[in-house]
Design an enzyme around this catalytic site. Sequence first.
Site: not given
Lengths: 263, 263, 263, 263, 263, 263
Positions: F71-72, F148
């Site tokens: 994800h990051e 997000d």
Amino acid sequence: VELKVIAARTPGFAGADLANIVNEAALLAARKGKDAVEMPDLEEAIDRVVAGLERKSRVLSETERDIVAHHEMGHALVAFSMPHADPVHKVTIIPRGVAALGMTYQLPTEDRYLLRRSELEDRIAVLLGGHVAEEVVYGELSTGAHNDLERATEFARLMVTKYGMSERLGPLTFGDGAGPGFLRRGGMPWAGGGEREYSEETARTIDEEVRQIVERAYERVRALLSTKKDVLLRAAAVLKEQETLQGEPLRRLLAGELSPAGV
Amino acid sequence: VELKVIAARTPGFAGADLANIVNEAALLAARKGKDAVEMPDLEEAIDRVVAGLERKSRVLSETERDIVAHHEMGHALVAFSMPHADPVHKVTIIPRGVAALGMTYQLPTEDRYLLRRSELEDRIAVLLGGHVAEEVVYGELSTGAHNDLERATEFARLMVTKYGMSERLGPLTFGDGAGPGFLRRGGMPWAGGGEREYSEETARTIDEEVRQIVERAYERVRALLSTKKDVLLRAAAVLKEQETLQGEPLRRLLAGELSPAGV
Amino acid sequence: VELKVIAARTPGFAGADLANIVNEAALLAARKGKDAVEMPDLEEAIDRVVAGLERKSRVLSETERDIVAHHEMGHALVAFSMPHADPVHKVTIIPRGVAALGMTYQLPTEDRYLLRRSELEDRIAVLLGGHVAEEVVYGELSTGAHNDLERATEFARLMVTKYGMSERLGPLTFGDGAGPGFLRRGGMPWAGGGEREYSEETARTIDEEVRQIVERAYERVRALLSTKKDVLLRAAAVLKEQETLQGEPLRRLLAGELSPAGV
Amino acid sequence: VELKVIAARTPGFAGADLANIVNEAALLAARKGKDAVEMPDLEEAIDRVVAGLERKSRVLSETERDIVAHHEMGHALVAFSMPHADPVHKVTIIPRGVAALGMTYQLPTEDRYLLRRSELEDRIAVLLGGHVAEEVVYGELSTGAHNDLERATEFARLMVTKYGMSERLGPLTFGDGAGPGFLRRGGMPWAGGGEREYSEETARTIDEEVRQIVERAYERVRALLSTKKDVLLRAAAVLKEQETLQGEPLRRLLAGELSPAGV
Amino acid sequence: VELKVIAARTPGFAGADLANIVNEAALLAARKGKDAVEMPDLEEAIDRVVAGLERKSRVLSETERDIVAHHEMGHALVAFSMPHADPVHKVTIIPRGVAALGMTYQLPTEDRYLLRRSELEDRIAVLLGGHVAEEVVYGELSTGAHNDLERATEFARLMVTKYGMSERLGPLTFGDGAGPGFLRRGGMPWAGGGEREYSEETARTIDEEVRQIVERAYERVRALLSTKKDVLLRAAAVLKEQETLQGEPLRRLLAGELSPAGV
Amino acid sequence: VELKVIAARTPGFAGADLANIVNEAALLAARKGKDAVEMPDLEEAIDRVVAGLERKSRVLSETERDIVAHHEMGHALVAFSMPHADPVHKVTIIPRGVAALGMTYQLPTEDRYLLRRSELEDRIAVLLGGHVAEEVVYGELSTGAHNDLERATEFARLMVTKYGMSERLGPLTFGDGAGPGFLRRGGMPWAGGGEREYSEETARTIDEEVRQIVERAYERVRALLSTKKDVLLRAAAVLKEQETLQGEPLRRLLAGELSPAGV
């Protein structure tokens, strides 16, 4: 004392919560005249904290106990069968706390910070298990499933409106706090609340998507419990007799390894 | 003193409530110069707690008493006839409390924690009984049935929006508190309230499903009371004369076992 | 003193209210230098309590007095003619209280706890009587009928949404407080208010049904007042001259028994 | 002192209001060094109470004065020409009070308690007069007419929703306070407010009916002012020069009796 | 000291406001060691009161300064070119106050109490000038224009809903406070707020009319700035260099009288 | 100490905020027994202020760490690749603060007062990067992306409703505070809030435009991450091993310059 079980049964508990449970267990052990706190005392202490005191005075009718037993075994059998559901630890039809008539405890094998879509879907399935069990066994529902349905609906709604898991709606979020209104109100969701920013058409699509998620889970659960109806009936019969089931006996019941006579 | 009847008439009463009733009964017995509290004193005490004081000063016209008698007997006859309804204990047209012009008391045979769909449907039928009786007897309605209709509508709405009993809407819940908004508001249903999260189309389906449940119950009740119209008329006539009916005489009236002359 | 008339004019009055009226009547009698309270003093006292003080200073123009006289006689003639309406006791065009320019008093013959549909329909008809009279006589309306229309609309709305008297909507209730929302808000109708639980389609059907009830009553009233237009005109003329009419003279006027010359 | 004019200019004034005006007039007379209060002092005192102090410091541009003069004369000419409008007493373009740039005063010939439909229509026409005059003279509107339009819209809305004057909607009332909601909220219109009880379709019909009333009045006014455009122009020119017009000179101007040269 | 300029730059200022400005100017002059207050001191004092303190610490990137310069010159060029817009007095890209990155000051030539439709349209055009300039120069927009757009939308909305300037909607007003609701709430627009009295269809027409007004102004501005793109580019370049422009140099720049070399 | 990096990491920080960071860094250095504050101490101090304390006690499962790492790295790879995105400074999967399981820090190269449309689009793309990475790598989403998505939706909504960046809706603003209602409420957005002034049709267009912006960004990100899937997988693997990556090693990883063996 099985520390691993205690840890698994107390996800997200702070140190003070755990201290509290040990205290409670000590009192329970003392009341029973024991010298040491044992695993059952700790389990009972955890049950009290999680679900409230036992309510033996809440005497259900035979019909009601019947319904509750099948309802709880429905949850347990689904939890046992779905690949991404947490394992079942204990099932009981002893009433507890403010409103519970029975409970199914699952053991998270670890603390969870993220849930994948497949895990969410299995959680919804477990929640629907009691409802479907009633339908499969009695051909009619009771009022007991209502909190399960509310939570299942809420999971499905979060999947659609917050986690971007609906293909038709895409990777957007919908509802409270999203959009400029939230910013202008200084981030206070309650000020001037009540304004739904999205259109009626979006509301309709959200409703359809939420419903589809729940209905799909429902179909999976119905297929499962219809196929395993005899396991469900047998397990519920044992539960009605013994009131609480856990560990290996429970596992074997759910796995259908016991013949009717064998119980 | 029949303790079983007293228990059945006071479901969900705490010890203090029961003590209160015994006190009240003692006062009533004393006022009548009795040495001991008897069953009628206890029944009257329960009536006072459940429905308020008798209002003999509330003098209804002949027409109104007629309507009330048929209305209450409508409730009673439906309760007597529906398989899942609680048995009828007493019917009266003595006004009581703030607004009641008459009352039909049913005896729950046991405390209930769960209600099955068929039981809910019969409760709705009993609530509609007064309304339908007026229609069958007079061909026109009065304003008296309004609280019954509100409660029948509410039961039907709960079946559809909270208990997952509508096939068209499926095992989801709808309305207050479901959905992420509820969570964000810290679980406070009143903060920023007034936001209906579901779409107009869902609202329309809910309306249709709620209506269908009530209308189906209505048809069943109309069929029943049309068929048993003579029982209804005879029982209402007796009720008008005697003001209160209970026990075996009431049962025989509702069962149609008494010939018109036999009363 | 006709106690029966006084009783009929004071339905729902408590003892203290009646004592108040007698006091007021005594003062009125004393002011006129009488030794005893007589029927007119009691009637005036009742008028003051029901409708406020006379406002002789409120000087209407000739045109306005004309309109008011026909308006009130419209109410009176409908009340006189409808089978289920309460009988007319008095008609006046002396202004009273905060806003009334005239009044038509009906005598309830008894206290009422229930109203049948036909009675509600006749009440709506009487309320529309003033409005229709203006239309029949002048061919145009004035602002005077507005409170009548509000009450007629409200009766019709209650019939549809609370008393189950609409065939299209069936024996359900609609609106404030019905449904689970009401329960969750702890029964407080104002908390988080503003949420209409039914759908837009239901709202439209309610509007149509409410309108149909009012329009049907309207047609009945228009047919009546068109047929009896000469009675209406004559009675209004007498009312304009005498300002207040009651009893037998009023009855004969409304019955059309007086020839124009005979007044 | 013409008491009749003073009475006509102060409809609905209580004794204390009138005393206040006389006081104010006395102060004005004293300030001018007069021995006695005269009619102009009383008129000025009434103007101050009705419309606030003169604001000579509010210096309008030539263009603005031009617009205001035609705007006010538009009101005046419509009021003069419509059969059911109150007669014009005075027209001025001296600014007064918080926001007024000019004013047209009409003299009610009597206190009014009722208004007929035709009178309401003429009031709306007078309110639109300024707006239409701008359109007829300049071919474009200014922001000045906004309060007039708000009041005209409100009159039309009341005709439709409160006075039963729309054929399409019939003799019903719509909106705040009508319907059972109002009763349940204990008659408090603000509690749980914001609930519009009627349907979207009814809302659309109301909008159309309100608009039709305003548009019809608009057409009547446009026809009038187009026909009398020369009178309008001449009268506005005189008003710009003299700032205030009243009485016979005003009447003759509006009647078109003065030739351009004759002013 | 040019009193006329000071008057024109301070429309609607009370005496105390002007005294405040003179004080501020005296302090500024003193700080610079001057003996007398001069015109620049007064201008700076006015700027401080109108737009806040200079924020030299707010260091924009080259790209941002570029955007701001073209944005402000867009406003200025439209204001210079539109027949009914107030003349441009000064343009600056020195940040001021809470959020301004640049400003264009227009000189009202007189206090205004009325605005004609054509003037409102030109105000909207000036507000859109910055937005369009960005589009014409960069082919893409930035977040800077947002307050301009809000004000332009608001002007257009007022034209449609309050000033009767939409032909499709006619001379009616729409929204807060119009209609009987406003009256019933005791004239308090906030009590029970949130009720939009007009229908969805009217809302749609309002949206379309508001949009048409803004879009028409937009087309006019785009046509203008596309034609005068070289003037815009040149003027923005000079502004970036000099940071503040006013008076004759500004006028000549906007008039396109300076050749690129001539600056 | 690299002052330029510190400045770039603290956009919009006031002097007091910076003093606070230096203090914190001094404490951290002292705790480690250092004589001087070094760059790592300052970086850690900034991290604490921006994202909260490290939460090493928050032990994620292997699966969760896997998801967080991809994800990051999804965010980082998009930020690295999009032309208008701020450069990536650091990526970490050490949990921090209340809820963060990992973070991607971007270095604004300068304070920003304006954002161009292309920059906004790239910000949305970076926000979607984590979500898309999960989809590309696992074929299923988790609950981690929800904040997000909320921010991406909000940026898109602001572009459409406040910055005039939707061609279909034009250079207008929509929603809270725009329109006359805002003015009448005295500029208080919360008073009488909840009134959406625009029509349902406009709401639908807004929804469609917001969605299109997010979906377009989504397609761009999906194309990018599908193409660079091997870079993504490799970089995530390194991140899982090293927990924090920054500077040149991070840049080379994202540029795909390191062969699998080379790490």
